[in-house]
Motif scaffolding. Structure first.
Motif, short mmCIF file in Angstrom:
data_model
loop_
_atom_site.label_atom_id
_atom_site.label_comp_id
_atom_site.label_asym_id
_atom_site.label_seq_id
_atom_site.Cartn_x
_atom_site.Cartn_y
_atom_site.Cartn_z
N ILE A 444 48.45 28.80 -25.63
CA ILE A 444 47.10 28.41 -25.22
C ILE A 444 46.81 29.03 -23.85
O ILE A 444 47.51 28.77 -22.87
CB ILE A 444 46.98 26.88 -25.17
CG1 ILE A 444 47.08 26.31 -26.59
CG2 ILE A 444 45.67 26.46 -24.52
CD1 ILE A 444 47.09 24.80 -26.66
N VAL A 445 45.75 29.84 -23.80
CA VAL A 445 45.40 30.54 -22.55
C VAL A 445 44.01 30.15 -22.07
O VAL A 445 43.56 30.63 -21.03
CB VAL A 445 45.49 32.07 -22.74
CG1 VAL A 445 46.93 32.48 -23.02
CG2 VAL A 445 44.57 32.55 -23.85
N GLY A 446 43.33 29.30 -22.82
CA GLY A 446 42.03 28.80 -22.41
C GLY A 446 41.76 27.50 -23.14
O GLY A 446 42.26 27.28 -24.24
N VAL A 447 40.96 26.63 -22.53
CA VAL A 447 40.70 25.33 -23.16
C VAL A 447 39.32 24.83 -22.73
O VAL A 447 38.88 25.07 -21.60
CB VAL A 447 41.80 24.31 -22.76
CG1 VAL A 447 41.84 24.09 -21.26
CG2 VAL A 447 41.61 22.99 -23.49
N LEU A 448 38.63 24.19 -23.65
CA LEU A 448 37.36 23.53 -23.36
C LEU A 448 37.41 22.13 -23.95
O LEU A 448 37.72 21.95 -25.12
CB LEU A 448 36.18 24.31 -23.95
CG LEU A 448 34.77 23.77 -23.63
CD1 LEU A 448 33.77 24.91 -23.57
CD2 LEU A 448 34.29 22.72 -24.64
N TRP A 449 37.11 21.15 -23.10
CA TRP A 449 37.09 19.74 -23.51
C TRP A 449 35.66 19.24 -23.34
O TRP A 449 35.07 19.36 -22.27
CB TRP A 449 38.07 18.97 -22.63
CG TRP A 449 37.97 17.48 -22.65
CD1 TRP A 449 37.41 16.68 -23.62
CD2 TRP A 449 38.44 16.58 -21.64
NE1 TRP A 449 37.51 15.36 -23.28
CE2 TRP A 449 38.14 15.26 -22.07
CE3 TRP A 449 39.10 16.76 -20.43
CZ2 TRP A 449 38.47 14.14 -21.32
CZ3 TRP A 449 39.44 15.64 -19.68
CH2 TRP A 449 39.12 14.35 -20.12
N ALA A 450 35.10 18.75 -24.44
CA ALA A 450 33.73 18.24 -24.42
C ALA A 450 33.70 16.85 -25.03
O ALA A 450 34.68 16.38 -25.61
CB ALA A 450 32.81 19.19 -25.18
N ALA A 451 32.56 16.19 -24.90
CA ALA A 451 32.38 14.86 -25.49
C ALA A 451 30.94 14.71 -25.96
O ALA A 451 30.01 15.19 -25.30
CB ALA A 451 32.72 13.77 -24.49
N ARG A 452 30.79 14.03 -27.08
CA ARG A 452 29.46 13.72 -27.59
C ARG A 452 28.90 12.54 -26.81
O ARG A 452 29.57 11.51 -26.65
CB ARG A 452 29.52 13.40 -29.08
CG ARG A 452 29.97 14.59 -29.92
CD ARG A 452 30.16 14.20 -31.37
NE ARG A 452 28.91 13.75 -31.99
CZ ARG A 452 28.49 14.12 -33.19
NH1 ARG A 452 29.21 14.98 -33.91
NH2 ARG A 452 27.38 13.66 -33.69
N GLU A 453 27.69 12.68 -26.31
CA GLU A 453 27.05 11.63 -25.52
C GLU A 453 25.62 11.40 -26.00
O GLU A 453 25.07 12.22 -26.74
CB GLU A 453 27.05 11.99 -24.03
CG GLU A 453 28.43 12.12 -23.42
CD GLU A 453 28.39 12.39 -21.93
OE1 GLU A 453 29.40 12.12 -21.26
OE2 GLU A 453 27.35 12.89 -21.43
N GLY A 454 25.00 10.32 -25.51
CA GLY A 454 23.61 10.05 -25.82
C GLY A 454 23.43 9.39 -27.16
O GLY A 454 24.32 8.71 -27.67
N GLY A 455 22.24 9.60 -27.75
CA GLY A 455 21.92 8.95 -29.00
C GLY A 455 21.70 7.46 -28.86
O GLY A 455 21.88 6.70 -29.81
N LEU A 456 21.30 7.02 -27.66
CA LEU A 456 21.09 5.59 -27.40
C LEU A 456 19.72 5.15 -27.91
O LEU A 456 18.79 5.96 -28.00
CB LEU A 456 21.21 5.31 -25.90
CG LEU A 456 22.54 5.72 -25.24
CD1 LEU A 456 22.48 5.49 -23.74
CD2 LEU A 456 23.71 4.97 -25.86
N PRO A 457 19.56 3.87 -28.24
CA PRO A 457 18.26 3.37 -28.72
C PRO A 457 17.16 3.58 -27.68
O PRO A 457 17.42 3.59 -26.47
CB PRO A 457 18.52 1.89 -28.96
CG PRO A 457 20.01 1.77 -29.12
CD PRO A 457 20.59 2.82 -28.25
N GLU A 458 15.91 3.73 -28.16
CA GLU A 458 14.80 4.01 -27.26
C GLU A 458 14.61 2.91 -26.23
O GLU A 458 14.33 3.19 -25.06
CB GLU A 458 13.51 4.20 -28.07
CG GLU A 458 13.44 5.51 -28.83
CD GLU A 458 12.08 5.73 -29.47
OE1 GLU A 458 11.14 4.98 -29.12
OE2 GLU A 458 11.96 6.63 -30.32
N ASP A 459 14.73 1.66 -26.64
CA ASP A 459 14.51 0.57 -25.69
C ASP A 459 15.58 0.57 -24.60
O ASP A 459 15.30 0.28 -23.43
CB ASP A 459 14.47 -0.79 -26.39
CG ASP A 459 15.76 -1.10 -27.15
OD1 ASP A 459 16.50 -0.15 -27.49
OD2 ASP A 459 16.03 -2.29 -27.41
N LEU A 460 16.81 0.95 -24.96
CA LEU A 460 17.87 1.03 -23.96
C LEU A 460 17.62 2.22 -23.03
O LEU A 460 17.83 2.12 -21.81
CB LEU A 460 19.24 1.18 -24.65
CG LEU A 460 20.46 1.27 -23.74
CD1 LEU A 460 20.52 0.09 -22.79
CD2 LEU A 460 21.74 1.35 -24.58
#
Length: 712
Positions: A444-460
């Motif tokens: 392994i000579v490169g790495v990317l770590w991501a995360a899914r965020e958001g998608g919260l209800p409109e009222d929140l």
């Protein structure tokens, strides 16, 4: 005491005595019912002869009088202290950074009792600390399962069943040929001598001392400080994040001074010859700026780099001391980033190191165990690469081999200013995490770590924008909703790049862009709305993300504690609604950019100010009256203050900032026009000789724009 209990106590005391003679420490894993474990410890611990001890847990459950108490979340505050006994109540939570830190405080002969459920339950046991980091949603915890596997396979771990503690098998340790004693070794003595030479030597030749935990670097600072006072230095200042961090420094300075010590308190030692050793917290040091011949900075890796630079340039002789591998998480990042500052500001700096352990013997099994549990010495692959083919692929750190995790995590440690054991747990356990690696010749000579965020209800989302609610995680969507004022940002689904790293000799070859492209393709396939990231702002990082087609949408008002930089947020639209959101965020920021700059970002570097201004939409529009003002300023004597609003509009006009950046006076433009620094400030910093000189140079820049610049 019943004979059976007395015999058990004798066995544990014998173990402590043998460990002390061997210079070793042990982890004692107490598995099973918490109350049963506490009952046993309340009988055992008061009868044992140990050094200073600490209970990590609820104060009212402390199993022995005389133990200091601290909550799991505050365990890292014991950084730099020395303990003979630690009892950690894992049932109250196990933040990895705190656990690793506490292990480093144990001295030779010390025991770390860890109260936990049976190892077989760790993968599904709901650690109370998971709630704090949003990991309570995970059904299975790979990080805990990995730890359980390591602990179960390590023969040095003493396992105690809380239900039958009398049946615990204590190791039969050999008698030491010669009892271990904590004392100065040749490695440390050489460091002390070199620190004294530095402190008595020429100005502007700073020293950086790096070592692993337990090597005696703080003790060396204390002995060197005392010798400097003995040899005529009148004021030596010690600085660190907290007073507790320098307790070892002061203890060894006090012992070295002996009868030459005339007076002392918690933060100062005064010699018979009038010389003084004084502690000042970092911020107090910079605020007071007292005269001193020598400054010693301990635990430097925990201090933001911009602050270290202020200390470096503020006094004639400065020594920085830092742990390179360890739970601070900042050590190697400190070494890499601060090196660039040293090379630029003081090219004759010196690097010193300590390799031999002092607080425990070389054969101590606890250090390598903690190292394995938390990948404290993780290293990226450094071997030669002959095959130019590099493949980008999805990767799951939880299912990878230990060798692969070591390579990947090592890249993150080297590339980022602060990467801690808590990050490793988050990476392995977060259900929202998505990762890619660049692989070459099986490494392994490169790495990317991501995360899914958001998608919260409109009222929140609306409540977040109003400042009425805050939820765990979702850093980027919540920030754009609450700070930028767009509630829909919290409702859209975002893939946030948390960390990205590429092997040093493979940078500038497009490998990072390929990793980001893989993340973008994933966002498209998953029908997400945006791809984004948040990072400590520098010109280099901004240029990288622009090359990846992520655009600047927000700059935070508060500097990051870890990097000392202002957080820059970038975003790219994936869906139609995502593209629209990015456009609106950028337009609004550009509209108020010159209003925000003087009040919140006056200390941004002028190069970054110009780069950020260029990264925004060109919204400036000049009318006929503005053109007349510019002409009168450039070719006449119209005052700068009268023309300042027009000059700011000019800065945001199409094509202008690109031309201004090419001028050698671009920093003057950034600080006077955009950041609105006063002329005395600009003169004091060497940016100009005074107002007349500064205005003349700005007039010249405007004349050049009017004659040869873009259509205005």
């Amino acid at each position: 005491m019943p004979r059976e209990a007395s015999a058990q106590t004798a066995d544990w005391q014998h173990l402590l005595d043998r460990l002390a003679d061997l210079g070793e420490r042990r982890l004692v894993l107490v598995e099973g019912d918490r109350e049963a474990a506490l009952v046993w410890l309340r009988k055992l611990l008061p009868a044992l002869s140990t050094g200073p001890g600490l209970w990590v847990g609820q104060p009212d459950a402390c199993p022995a009088n005389g133990l200091a108490t601290v909550g799991p979340g505050k365990a890292r505050s014991w950084l730099g202290r020395e303990l003979g006994l630690v009892v950690w109540d894992g049932w109250q939570g196990n933040p990895p950074d705190g656990l690793a830190a506490i292990a480093g405080t144990l001295t030779a002969g010390g025991l770390l009792f860890w109260l936990m459920p049976p190892l077989s339950q760790w993968s599904t046991w709901p650690d109370p600390d998971y709630v704090r980091t949003g990991l309570d949603a995970a059904r299975c915890h790979a990080f805990a399962d990995r730890m359980a596997t390591i602990l179960g396979a390590d023969s040095s771990v003493i396992r105690v069943n809380a239900a039958t503690p009398e049946q615990a098998r204590l190791p039969a340790l050999p008698a030491a040929e010669r009892p271990f004693r904590v004392g100065t070794n040749a490695d440390q003595q050489q460091l002390v001598d070199r620190l004294v030479t530095f402190g008595l030597g020429r100005r502007r030749r700073p020293v950086v001392v790096t070592a692993d935990r337990g090597r005696g670097k703080s003790a060396a600072l204390g002995m060197a400080a005392a010798r400097l006072l003995q040899q005529g230095r009148q004021r030596v200042l010690v600085s660190a994040p907290t007073r507790e961090s320098v307790a070892t420094v002061f203890r060894h300075a006090r012992e070295t001074l002996g009868d030459e010590l005339a007076a002392e308190d918690d933060a100062q030692l005064v010699c018979n010859n009038g010389g003084e050793l004084r502690f000042l917290p970092v911020q107090a040091l910079l605020a007071e700026r007292p005269d001193a011949e020598v400054i010693l900075v301990d635990e430097a890796a925990a201090i933001p780099p911009h602050t270290l630079k202020q200390i470096l340039t503020g006094w004639p002789r400065v020594a920085f001391c830092s742990t390179v591998h360890g739970y601070e998480g900042a050590g190697r990042g400190f070494n890499i980033r601060f090196r660039a500052v040293l090379e630029r500001e003081t090219p004759r700096w010196q690097e010193l190191t300590l390799r031999e352990s002092i607080r425990w013997a070389t054969g101590d099994p606890l250090e390598p165990l903690i190292d394995r549990l938390f990948l404290l010495s993780a290293n990226g692959f450094t071997g030669d690469l002959t095959d130019p083919e590099i493949a980008i692929e999805r990767w799951q750190p939880a299912g990878a081999t230990e060798a692969e995790r070591n390579e990947a995590f090592g890249l993150l440690v080297d590339a980022h200013y602060r990467t801690t054991p808590a990050d490793l747990r988050q990476w392995l356990d977060d259900p929202a995490a998505v990762s890619w690696v660049a692989r070459c010749q099986g490494h392994i000579v490169g790495v990317l770590w991501a995360a899914r965020e958001g998608g919260l209800p409109e009222d929140l989302g609306a409540k977040i924008a109003l400042g009425e609610r805050r939820v765990r995680g979702h850093l980027l969507p919540q920030s754009l909703a609450s700070h930028a004022g767009f509630p829909e940002a919290a409702c859209q689904r975002t893939l946030r790049v948390i960390r990205i790293a590429v092997r040093n000799d493979l940078r500038q070859r497009g490998l990072g862009r390929r990793l980001v492209l893989a993340a973008r393709n994933y966002a498209v396939s998953e029908e997400l709305d945006t791809l984004g990231s948040s990072f400590g702002g520098t010109r280099e990082l901004l240029a990288f993300w622009r090359a990846c087609e992520l655009t600047f949408v927000r700059l935070g008002f508060q500097q990051e504690v870890t990097s000392g930089e202002y957080p820059v947020q970038v975003l790219s639209g994936v869906s139609v609604s995502g593209v629209e959101l990015v456009s609106r965020l950028r337009s609004r920021l550009a509209r108020y950019w010159t209003a925000y700059l003087p009040g919140h970002w006056r200390d941004l570097s002028p190069g970054l100010v110009m780069a950020l201004t260029r990264a925004l939409p060109a919204t400036g529009r000049l009318d006929e009256d503005d053109h007349r003002d510019l002409f009168h300023f450039a070719c006449g004597h119209r005052g700068f203050d009268l023309c300042l609003p027009v000059l700011q509009v000019l800065s945001q006009s199409p094509g202008v900032i690109e031309r201004l950046e090419r001028s050698e006076d671009a920093p003057l433009w950034a600080e006077s026009v955009l950041q609105e620094r006063s002329w005395p400030e600009l003169q004091a910093s060497g940016r100009c000789l005074g107002q007349r000189d500064g205005e003349d140079r700005l007039r010249s820049m405007v004349r050049e724009l009017l004659q040869n610049g873009p259509e205005l």
